[in-house]
Design a protein around this motif. Structure first.
Motif, short mmCIF file in Angstrom:
data_model
loop_
_atom_site.label_atom_id
_atom_site.label_comp_id
_atom_site.label_asym_id
_atom_site.label_seq_id
_atom_site.Cartn_x
_atom_site.Cartn_y
_atom_site.Cartn_z
N ASP A 75 0.78 -1.16 0.12
CA ASP A 75 -0.04 -0.14 -0.23
C ASP A 75 0.91 1.42 0.04
O ASP A 75 0.73 2.22 -0.81
N ARG A 110 2.57 1.74 -3.27
CA ARG A 110 1.68 2.27 -4.47
C ARG A 110 1.20 3.68 -4.09
O ARG A 110 1.01 4.49 -5.08
N HIS A 132 4.46 3.72 -7.39
CA HIS A 132 4.92 2.59 -8.01
C HIS A 132 3.70 1.69 -8.32
O HIS A 132 2.92 1.25 -7.68
N GLU A 133 4.21 0.63 -9.48
CA GLU A 133 3.13 -0.44 -9.65
C GLU A 133 3.70 -1.33 -8.72
O GLU A 133 4.81 -2.05 -8.80
N VAL A 134 2.63 -2.06 -8.12
CA VAL A 134 3.09 -3.11 -6.97
C VAL A 134 2.31 -4.36 -7.03
O VAL A 134 1.05 -4.11 -7.27
N ALA A 177 7.25 -3.55 -12.58
CA ALA A 177 6.70 -3.54 -11.27
C ALA A 177 7.33 -3.88 -10.01
O ALA A 177 8.51 -4.80 -10.38
#
Length: 206
Positions: free
Chosen positions: A22, A25, A29-31, A87
């Motif tokens: 969380d 993000r 960032h793409e997680v 990612a």
């Protein structure tokens, strides 16, 4: 980065994996947040074979083969594609769990099983996380948490008792000693937000 969370059952690693995902993000960032055993359709099918049923359902060798099959599918179908597109991947358990659960804590044949764990990992997986965060907690406290969370269908490892959890903790401590550049022990006591701050400090450290 590819980040794994490890620890004994009930240590809080799943919560910390979610909190870190969380936070990353929120930073843009793409997680991909995932788990083992599981994370892909085939691996989730295998998960049910591993976490349900009586403690003696599988021999350590059979468990190891099932975990490796699940991890290979997870790696092919989710982890590698996510990393290839840039990612972050945050996983609740990876290969270190197999090293400890099957290789270090399952009885008298520890050395032979540890060698088998490493051979299969080298031949079939061949990937390590960039950083592994072991959430460390007193096994009695962790076991009380694990048995009180209402997931009786997936309590196979918790049902192995406190002695097994003590061996697991020792195995994770040994892992951190042998791989200090990758594996960090995180004090899992206190509020979740407090532990999350320790996680971020560990990630920022060289």
């Amino acid at each position: 980065m590819f980040i794994s969370f490890e620890g004994i059952d009930g240590s809080g690693k799943s919560t910390q994996a979610r909190l870190l995902a969380d936070a990353l993000r929120a930073e843009g960032h793409e997680v991909v947040l995932t788990r083992e055993p599981g994370g892909s359709r085939g691996a989730e099918d295998i998960r049910r074979l591993l976490v349900e049923g009586p403690p003696d359902r599988w021999s350590p060798e059979t468990e190891l083969l099932l975990f490796t099959a699940a991890r290979r599918d997870h790696l092919e179908r989710l982890i590698r594609p996510a990393l290839d597109r840039g990612a972050w991947v945050v996983t609740d358990r990876f290969a270190d769990s197999t090293r400890v659960y099957q290789g270090a804590a399952r009885g008298a044949e520890q050395a032979r099983l540890s060698d088998l764990v490493e051979s299969l990992h080298r031949l079939v997986i061949g990937v390590e996380p960039d950083r592994t965060l072991v959430i460390d907690l007193d096994p009695a406290e962790a076991l009380a948490r694990a048995t009180g969370r209402g997931t009786e269908a997936e309590d196979r490892y918790e049902s192995m008792g406190l002695g097994f959890q003590l061996r697991l903790r020792a195995g994770f401590h040994d892992l951190a000693r042998r791989h200090p550049a990758r594996v960090r022990l995180i004090d899992g006591s206190g509020a979740a937000a407090t532990v999350a701050a320790r996680v971020r400090q560990a990630l920022a450290a060289p």
